[in-house]
Design a protein around this motif. Structure first.
Motif, PDB file in Angstrom:
ATOM      1  N   LEU A 106       0.819  -1.208   0.000  1.00  0.00           N
ATOM      2  CA  LEU A 106       0.000   0.000   0.000  1.00  0.00           C
ATOM      3  C   LEU A 106       0.857   1.264   0.000  1.00  0.00           C
ATOM      4  N   THR A 107       1.906   1.246   0.795  1.00  0.00           N
ATOM      5  CA  THR A 107       2.779   2.426   0.876  1.00  0.00           C
ATOM      6  C   THR A 107       3.977   2.326  -0.066  1.00  0.00           C
ATOM      7  N   ARG A 108       4.164   1.142  -0.657  1.00  0.00           N
ATOM      8  CA  ARG A 108       5.323   0.885  -1.509  1.00  0.00           C
ATOM      9  C   ARG A 108       6.629   1.202  -0.790  1.00  0.00           C
ATOM     10  N   GLN A 109       6.682   0.799   0.446  1.00  0.00           N
ATOM     11  CA  GLN A 109       7.844   1.034   1.287  1.00  0.00           C
ATOM     12  C   GLN A 109       8.346  -0.292   1.849  1.00  0.00           C
ATOM     13  N   TYR A 110       9.674  -0.378   1.993  1.00  0.00           N
ATOM     14  CA  TYR A 110      10.298  -1.513   2.674  1.00  0.00           C
ATOM     15  C   TYR A 110      10.548  -1.105   4.125  1.00  0.00           C
TER      16      TYR A 110
END
Length: 214
Positions: A106-110
């Motif tokens: 959803l946030t395209r974050q690792y």
């Protein structure tokens, strides 16, 4: 007869070499994929902290698993003890720490989560892996511990591995016997001399009671 004896020796030698090769193949296939670099024990106000760097990359299988939402748990293991020639090593300290690497679609974050829940988000997998590969200020010996003392030269050991037991069940099954999921280091062993700890701050003086005047 001499030819027969020489031929038998040649066949035996070939079998011996083949046997040695078969014994070495599993070791070559499961060679360490992570290198432990620059481990250091440093003094801090709370005790002794450990710094180290890990050199590794994710293969295509592991990278695909992360981007599809599978969290990877890396377990760092540390031991500190006194080597003894007449018996097993005298272990004074044993510590473990887990670093979790996960991707949030959803946030395209690792997200990298360390120890007691401290986490940091990164925009790329490269940045996240760089954070995983840097071990900093891990408190491995608290100031109150009685066994290790400053000036002692002890044997320290550190390794890190991908914990397959924390994978989702279907991935645990597929990881069995699959070298693509085998990501670990050998034990890095070194002689560590504990530096002196900084002095504790002096306790604050009690406030002087006010004198009431009339």
């Amino acid at each position: 007869m001499a030819f027969s004896t020489a031929s038998s020796r040649s066949i035996a030698e070939r079998w011996r070499r083949l046997l040695c090769l078969l014994l070495w193949l599993p070791l070559l296939a499961w060679a360490a994929e992570i290198e432990v670099n620059n481990p250091q024990l440093l003094a801090s106000d709370d005790g002794y902290v450990l710094n180290a760097d890990f050199a590794f990359d994710l293969n295509a299988r592991l990278e695909e698993a992360v981007t599809k939402g599978v969290a990877l748990h890396f377990v760092a293991e540390f031991e500190l003890g006194r080597p003894r020639w007449y018996w097993f090593d005298d272990k004074l300290v044993t510590r473990t720490q887990t670093v979790r690497l996960a991707y949030h679609a959803l946030t395209r974050q690792y997200r990298v989560t360390t120890g007691g829940g401290l986490h940091q988000s990164y925009g790329t997998l490269t940045e996240a892996l760089r954070a995983v590969s840097r071990l900093r200020n891990w408190l491995v010996v608290e100031r109150g511990d009685k066994a290790p003392k400053s000036g002692d030269t002890l044997q320290a050991a550190l390794r890190i591995r991908l914990d397959l037991n924390q994978l989702p069940r279907p991935f645990q099954i597929s990881a069995l016997g699959n070298k693509d999921w085998n990501l670990s280091s050998d034990w890095k062993i070194w002689a560590a001399t504990l530096p002196a700890l900084p002095p504790l701050p002096a306790p604050a003086a009690a406030p002087t009671p006010a004198v009431e005047t009339r």
